[in-house]
Design an enzyme around this catalytic site. Structure first.
Site, short mmCIF file in Angstrom:
data_model
loop_
_atom_site.label_atom_id
_atom_site.label_comp_id
_atom_site.label_asym_id
_atom_site.label_seq_id
_atom_site.Cartn_x
_atom_site.Cartn_y
_atom_site.Cartn_z
N ILE A 196 6.14 -3.21 -7.57
CA ILE A 196 5.26 -2.27 -7.62
C ILE A 196 5.65 -1.04 -6.83
O ILE A 196 5.69 -1.12 -5.43
CB ILE A 196 3.73 -2.31 -7.26
CG1 ILE A 196 3.11 -3.71 -7.93
CG2 ILE A 196 2.78 -1.17 -7.43
CD1 ILE A 196 1.72 -3.96 -7.31
N ARG A 197 6.24 -0.17 -7.53
CA ARG A 197 7.12 1.22 -6.76
C ARG A 197 7.68 0.44 -5.47
O ARG A 197 7.52 0.80 -4.41
CB ARG A 197 5.98 2.24 -6.38
CG ARG A 197 5.46 2.91 -7.66
CD ARG A 197 4.72 4.20 -7.19
NE ARG A 197 3.65 3.90 -6.25
CZ ARG A 197 3.53 4.36 -5.07
NH1 ARG A 197 4.46 5.25 -4.59
NH2 ARG A 197 2.69 4.02 -4.21
N GLY A 256 0.95 -1.18 -0.09
CA GLY A 256 0.06 -0.19 -0.16
C GLY A 256 0.86 1.22 -0.10
O GLY A 256 1.76 1.31 -0.77
N GLU A 257 0.61 2.19 0.83
CA GLU A 257 1.46 3.35 0.82
C GLU A 257 1.80 3.49 2.36
O GLU A 257 1.10 3.74 3.31
CB GLU A 257 0.45 4.44 0.44
CG GLU A 257 1.15 5.83 0.32
CD GLU A 257 2.24 5.60 -0.55
OE1 GLU A 257 2.25 5.12 -1.57
OE2 GLU A 257 3.70 6.35 -0.27
N SER A 258 3.22 3.28 2.49
CA SER A 258 3.53 3.46 4.06
C SER A 258 3.32 4.60 4.56
O SER A 258 3.23 4.72 5.97
CB SER A 258 5.08 3.17 4.00
OG SER A 258 6.02 3.87 3.07
N HIS A 303 5.60 -8.55 -3.98
CA HIS A 303 3.95 -8.76 -3.30
C HIS A 303 3.76 -10.14 -3.59
O HIS A 303 3.12 -10.59 -4.68
CB HIS A 303 3.26 -8.04 -4.33
CG HIS A 303 2.99 -6.60 -3.97
ND1 HIS A 303 2.18 -5.72 -2.76
CD2 HIS A 303 3.77 -5.67 -4.41
CE1 HIS A 303 2.57 -4.71 -2.97
NE2 HIS A 303 3.64 -4.20 -3.49
N CYS A 353 6.07 -5.40 0.86
CA CYS A 353 6.37 -3.86 0.29
C CYS A 353 6.26 -2.81 1.21
O CYS A 353 7.07 -2.61 2.17
CB CYS A 353 5.62 -3.57 -1.02
SG CYS A 353 6.18 -2.57 -2.25
N GLU A 409 1.23 -11.87 -2.45
CA GLU A 409 -0.05 -12.23 -2.27
C GLU A 409 -0.68 -11.74 -3.91
O GLU A 409 -1.71 -11.99 -3.80
CB GLU A 409 -0.77 -11.02 -1.20
CG GLU A 409 -0.67 -9.41 -1.60
CD GLU A 409 0.39 -8.72 -1.48
OE1 GLU A 409 1.70 -9.60 -1.47
OE2 GLU A 409 0.75 -7.48 -1.75
N ARG A 456 12.89 4.00 -0.20
CA ARG A 456 11.50 3.86 -1.05
C ARG A 456 11.47 4.00 -2.47
O ARG A 456 12.39 4.96 -2.84
CB ARG A 456 10.51 4.73 -0.31
CG ARG A 456 10.15 4.39 1.18
CD ARG A 456 9.46 5.40 1.87
NE ARG A 456 8.14 5.39 1.01
CZ ARG A 456 7.33 6.63 0.92
NH1 ARG A 456 7.77 7.73 1.38
NH2 ARG A 456 6.34 6.63 0.42
#
Ligand code: GLN
Length: 188
Positions: free
Chosen positions: A134-135, A46-48, A170, A77, A172, A104
């Site tokens: 992903i990023r 997600g977004e840390s 990821h 991630c 998952e 990051r």
């Protein structure tokens, strides 16, 4: 077993699907009471920055750190970033549960996201796994007691200490249960 999945933001449902396929109960953790019922915890992608803001707001920092000192946690991630000791550019310090320095977005922007083969060491067997990046972050440095368990080219993409397992990719998002199974069965 009851596997908690931090469900503040990000792709927590994807982890939930994998855990259910493995035959375990899923608890989506948004508060202390649900965290306390969990035997293990997964922090998703997600977004840390958002994770850490919400963790602060919901007063979950101390409970999460306490959980990670006594029970097992897997982070993918943004989850890896959240569990690290040293990361620049976050609004609050990460949880410091695994001694790694992390950069990051180390491969570039969204457009530089990619899928490629990684090799992971699952209980002594080094096997091929689909790596969805992903990023993604990069692990720049790891402290003593942090074991390398996965590689993409020269980059280390999966590490663990006694009870914390983290990946920069990821698992998952791949139709493959082996990494979650490894976490659930081998980390106490
Ligand atoms: N770039 C995101 C961050 O810094 C992580 C992206 C992800 O989880 N796929 O938190």
């Amino acid at each position: 077993m009851k596997i908690g999945i931090l469900a503040l933001q990000g792709d927590f449902y994807k982890h939930g699907e994998v855990v259910q396929k493995l035959g375990h109960d899923v608890l989506y953790v948004k508060d202390l009471a649900t965290l306390k019922k969990s035997d293990k915890l997964i922090i998703p992608g997600g977004e840390s920055t958002t994770f850490l803001r919400l963790i602060e707001k919901l007063k979950l920092r101390d409970p999460l750190v306490e959980f990670g000192r006594t029970k097992s946690v897997m982070g993918t991630c943004a989850g890896l970033i959240t569990l690290a000791t040293q990361v620049d550019g976050l609004p609050f310090p990460p949880l410091g549960l695994i001694d790694i320095n992390v950069e990051r977005n180390a491969y570039g922007r969204q457009i530089n996201s990619f899928i490629d083969e990684v090799r992971v060491n699952l209980s002594g067997d080094v096997v091929s796994f689909e790596g969805v990046f992903i990023r993604a972050p990069k692990i720049q440095k790891r402290g003593q007691g942090v074991r390398e368990l996965g590689w993409h080219k020269e980059a280390v993409v999966m590490v663990a200490n006694e009870n914390i397992l983290v990946t920069t990719f990821h698992p998952e998002l791949s139709d493959d249960l082996r990494l979650h199974e490894f976490f659930i069965n081998n980390f106490n």
